[in-house]
Design an enzyme around this catalytic site. Structure first.
Site, short mmCIF file in Angstrom:
data_model
loop_
_atom_site.label_atom_id
_atom_site.label_comp_id
_atom_site.label_asym_id
_atom_site.label_seq_id
_atom_site.Cartn_x
_atom_site.Cartn_y
_atom_site.Cartn_z
N ARG B 297 0.92 -1.07 -0.06
CA ARG B 297 0.09 0.03 0.16
C ARG B 297 0.74 1.41 -0.04
O ARG B 297 0.62 2.28 -0.84
CB ARG B 297 -1.01 0.05 1.31
CG ARG B 297 -2.20 -1.05 0.86
CD ARG B 297 -3.16 -1.20 2.19
NE ARG B 297 -4.10 -1.73 1.61
CZ ARG B 297 -5.16 -2.12 2.53
NH1 ARG B 297 -5.15 -1.65 3.83
NH2 ARG B 297 -6.19 -2.83 1.99
N TYR B 441 -6.35 -0.67 -6.96
CA TYR B 441 -5.79 -1.79 -6.27
C TYR B 441 -5.00 -1.72 -4.89
O TYR B 441 -4.84 -0.58 -4.54
CB TYR B 441 -4.80 -2.41 -7.28
CG TYR B 441 -3.61 -1.83 -8.15
CD1 TYR B 441 -2.94 -0.64 -7.47
CD2 TYR B 441 -2.92 -2.40 -8.88
CE1 TYR B 441 -1.70 -0.35 -7.71
CE2 TYR B 441 -1.81 -1.86 -9.71
CZ TYR B 441 -1.32 -0.90 -9.07
OH TYR B 441 0.02 -0.42 -9.39
N GLU B 442 -4.65 -2.56 -4.24
CA GLU B 442 -4.44 -2.85 -2.87
C GLU B 442 -5.40 -2.05 -1.98
O GLU B 442 -4.92 -1.34 -0.85
CB GLU B 442 -3.10 -2.19 -2.65
CG GLU B 442 -2.02 -2.76 -3.62
CD GLU B 442 -1.79 -4.37 -3.47
OE1 GLU B 442 -2.07 -4.80 -2.38
OE2 GLU B 442 -1.23 -5.00 -4.32
N GLY B 443 -6.53 -1.97 -2.13
CA GLY B 443 -7.74 -1.37 -1.41
C GLY B 443 -7.95 -0.25 -2.15
O GLY B 443 -7.17 0.70 -2.29
#
Lengths: 596, 596
Positions: B297, B441-443
């Site tokens: 992140r 992406y990655e949350g």
């Protein structure tokens, strides 16, 4: 693939219940434009958009247009030509054109409502017929009689299409820099030579002839914008007798490789001594072009609205279907492994933002179009003048805000889909790519913002703003005792008041420093847009009282209005600060220091 | 084509003059990471990015990756493989990895600075080596000894790459829903069966073997996120002796068709009883995955920063070159037909916004990384604990704000180019398409916002926020008499104070209504990001006092800080209103009414 259902119901609410167009149209002499006909036109446009255009939206994106480098002919995506033929057969190309040229003489306001649905179905496709309208307007106002005779009928009936050939590689915003030349021929025509870029529908296979309206300079032209003339320059030459002759010396040199609207042919057009005919007076081409441009700018606002609507529909559908995690207060779907993401407050924030900007934006646009109609058709000259002032003021707001909001709405559309939003098959990323042109063409947002604060406000002593604020004030007065509006009107009144004060403040500062206008312009644009929408959301709530819509629909309007006032309107706080901040912090840095 | 010059100078200013990393590194025992070595590493990374990676940026976009449907092999764009070989030869893959596995043991902070340049040169390419880092971290912390022995060295030296196989069609944010199964084999390994989607670098031709870290469920797994285990599942089987054997039963089923990062292979990965080995304890895979995810992140935040930088450079170059119209106060370029558009206040607003968000964002990120290093390497356990709390708090801010700002910066990049921004050849539209993945992406941003206000604030009684605010308070105290800062510190102090109050307010409301957190989350995220940047802009100005940068550079920092406080920080006004607005206006509408 994203799907789309033309938002018939909300359009009807806007036209009939909020703006109440029927009596307006009647007053302007549109005798046929009664509620029954309006609804029939809307329904047919919705059907055409849903069933013919919308299924071709992804097709156009994937196939794009193809240029044959030898013949210079452009082939459109599969299905585009058939759809265009149906469009012509349905009489859509002439809906708002004058009856004397084969049109149906309907109000532009009704045309706008159908345009929203056409663009919503397929933005790229909608650009092929779009610019004919501007060409018709320019020729109608400035063309010689034979030009009207020869060009208007096929443009109105759609057998030919039109273009606006303005931009050159070194002349975009600043058309005074253009280099295309027009040399007089012996027969009274001119030989047009030069290169134009970004020409929408410059070449394609949908029609027999393409009518280019080209800005160029005569040999004796003064430098700058006052030396520009307008020429009608068809793909196939057309005599003054209307007989179509040989291929003109112009061709599509290349198709631009674009971020989106792949289905639209955006052409580099080369004019190599092409035969063109002067439209209007020498060196006064920009004036004629502005007739086309203002209508085109409002039209681009509608395109923004349409993409916002489509993104909102996609996000809503997905937010209801997608099961992921649990609602904050516990399972609402206990028999399923997870709850729909619409249970999440932040997903609702995105959906409601889209809904508020789209439905509110629709009213802003329809209102602007009613003023456009009134500017031409109101019986009283003073009323025409006033409507013209108001629509001039509302045009940059409509163009810029509706397109900027489409950037936000398509952003939210992708975001609601998570990673799936980035993948082509869901269609959300196409919407974002397609919408991305809208804040650029027909004048960037920056240009609209400057037009609003400069030409339309500072230079008119706020004439347009005063008219709009008077309307708001009247509405507040009329609804002083309306319990439905008690929570909204004090806020609306305060914002309207602040808008006036901020305007006086910035215009005063600009008197001694012209940089103040540009420095405040972007924040002033958005501030204006959000206050205008606050007015339309209050009016939407007011209109529910006498509407035949369902209770759920009316309740949703009230809830969306509350959301708008609670979560969107506060954006004016930052924009007001930006307007007040002044030019110094923008202008202090020497340009060499930006990357010192 | 957009060009890029790694922003070496500003990175040096940030590392040496503002954050002062050299003494920090020394305190943590990074004995080799002195100023000389840092600068040498930075220069070499800049050279590699400018000359090798950046020229391949448009190439990757045009060529994309190709999947051979028979062999299931993926071919990357021309030049990608050679660039990767140079990257490996340069030792870049192991820059921050432990020396015992062949790495160079440099601080993550230094790795971040080089990553920014690598991503800035070529975002799509940078994704191939990126996830190896997370795989190394997960194996280092949770892997069995033989797994470390066998997998870490080739991952660190870059002869193999890693992946994170989390997402499935029905399980994105909510990994508890995943369906991939792991059945025990007789030899102690597991047979992995299932489909994973959105797998970055899932298949490609840059390396000999690809190490997939796969989340799957054991037969006796409890339902939900507590039933997930992690398996190391290489493309070619690897024995416990390290011998590489036959092809594993897994393959790339399809490449996703994406909006951007075309040069990166985003794979659907099919596991058909593939041999995998359990990493860590059964059912505790999510814990191991979080090790990878947190680092990933922060890494995505850096990607956002890199695209903002690239967009800013493109816009600045164009704004200086493009001659169009005259400056508001009259010609500044009277011998040319028009002035550069950088003379326009609204163009400056866009450039300065990008500059302020990018340079400020760089400090926010570097600071977070120094805390990441300290969380692992500080001598004092209490200091490690404190650093861990702070980096946990800063991670969602870094990830979400830097990526959201990259959306804004690439938007401004296109906008500064006008219509040309929409055309592929200028490269600005690619930046916007590429950056668009970063908030997903990655949350998604929504997930980061919820993480910040929930897990990182409400659930810790604001532990991270208190640490950050204490740092701000100390800085204000230390600079009480600093004339350079007199115009900034009162505002900074007030905002820091308000941040604390808003936090207490929303957390208090959430105690009785859990929807309050999600309702405020997005505004709370941005509010936080803008106050953090106000701190870093004040610190930037403070740091100019003892910097060896040029006077022009220092002056530009002061001017950008002034711009930031005048034009960007006021965005907190709307965000504060959004935080205070409460959940009601979001939650009132029944989901059926959204399109009633």
């Amino acid at each position: 693939m994203s799907t789309y259902t033309a938002p018939l119901n909300d359009i009807r609410f806007a036209l009939h219940d909020v703006i109440k167009v029927e009596p307006l149209f009647a007053k302007m002499g549109f005798d046929d434009a009664n509620a029954e006909l309006i609804d029939a036109v809307l329904e047919e446009a919705a059907r055409f958009s849903n069933t013919v255009l919308s299924p071709l939206n992804a097709v156009g994106d994937q196939h794009g247009c193809k240029l044959d480098k030898t013949s210079h002919e452009v082939t459109t995506a599969p299905g585009f030509k058939q759809a265009y033929q149906q469009f012509v057969e349905g009489g859509w190309t002439g809906l708002t054109s004058a009856v004397e040229y084969g049109g149906q003489g309907m109000p532009e306001t009704l045309g706008m409502a159908t345009s929203e649905m056409v663009s919503g179905g397929n933005l790229a496709w909608s650009l092929f017929p779009l610019l004919s309208h501007g060409a018709v307007e320019a020729l109608k106002h400035y063309g010689q009689d034979w030009q009207k005779e020869v060009f208007l009928k096929p443009l109105v009936e759609g057998t030919w299409t039109g273009t606006m050939c303005l931009t050159e590689p070194h002349a975009g915003t600043d058309l005074g820099l253009l280099k295309t030349r027009a040399e007089p021929n012996a027969d009274g025509s001119y030989a047009i030579t030069g290169t134009k870029i970004f020409i929408t529908a410059g070449e394609h296979d949908l029609v027999d002839n393409i009518v280019h309206l080209v800005l160029a300079k005569l040999p004796d032209a003064p430098a700058g914008p006052k030396g520009i003339s307008l020429f009608v320059t068809p793909k196939f030459k057309v005599g003054q007798d209307g007989v179509v002759g040989e291929r003109n010396a112009l061709h599509c040199g290349a198709l631009e490789h674009k971020m989106g609207i792949h289905g639209s042919s955006t052409c580099v057009m080369n004019f190599d001594g092409a035969q063109g005919w002067l439209v209007g007076e020498p060196h006064k081409g920009l004036q004629a072009m502005f007739v086309m441009m203002n209508s085109a700018r409002l039209g681009v606002g509608i395109q923004g609205l349409s993409q916002s609507e489509r993104a909102t529909q996609g996000a809503l559908r997905y937010a209801r279907e997608r099961l992921q995690s649990r609602a904050p207060k516990g399972a609402i779907n206990p028999d399923k492994p997870a709850d729909p993401i619409i249970a999440q407050p932040d997903v609702r924030r995105m959906l409601l933002t889209n809904k508020a900007l789209t439905e509110g934006g629709r009213l802003l646009a329809i209102h602007a179009y009613t003023q456009l109609d009134a500017a031409q058709h109101a019986k009283d000259p003073a009323e025409r003048e006033q409507a013209n002032t108001l629509v001039s003021f509302l045009t940059p707001i409509t163009k810029a805000c509706l397109t900027e909001w489409s950037i936000e709405a398509t952003y939210n559309g992708i975001q609601a889909f998570g990673g799936h939003g980035f993948i082509a098959e869901h269609g959300m990323e196409q919407l974002a790519r397609d919408a991305r042109i809208l804040t650029l063409y027909e004048g960037t947002t920056g240009i609209q913002a400057l037009d609003l604060i400069g030409r339309k406000t500072a230079m008119t002593q706020g004439a347009g703003l005063k008219l709009f604020l008077a309307e708001v004030e009247q509405f507040i007065k009329d609804n002083a005792g309306n319990p439905l509006l008690a929570e909204f009107l004090p806020v609306l009144g305060a914002k309207a008041n602040e808008w006036g004060k901020l305007t006086i403040d910035v215009v005063t500062r600009a008197a001694s420093n012209p940089e103040e206008l540009g420095a405040a312009s972007n924040d002033y644009l958005f501030y204006s847009g959000y206050v205008v929408l606050a007015y339309w959301w209050a009016r939407s709530v007011a209109a529910t009282a006498n509407s035949s819509q369902t209770d759920a629909f009316k309740q949703a309007k009230l809830e969306t209005a509350r959301f708008y006032y609670a979560r969107i309107l506060p954006r004016t706080l930052s924009h007001a600060a930006g307007i007040a901040a002044g030019a110094d912090s923008l202008m202090a840095m020497d340009q060499a220091r930006f990357d010192a």
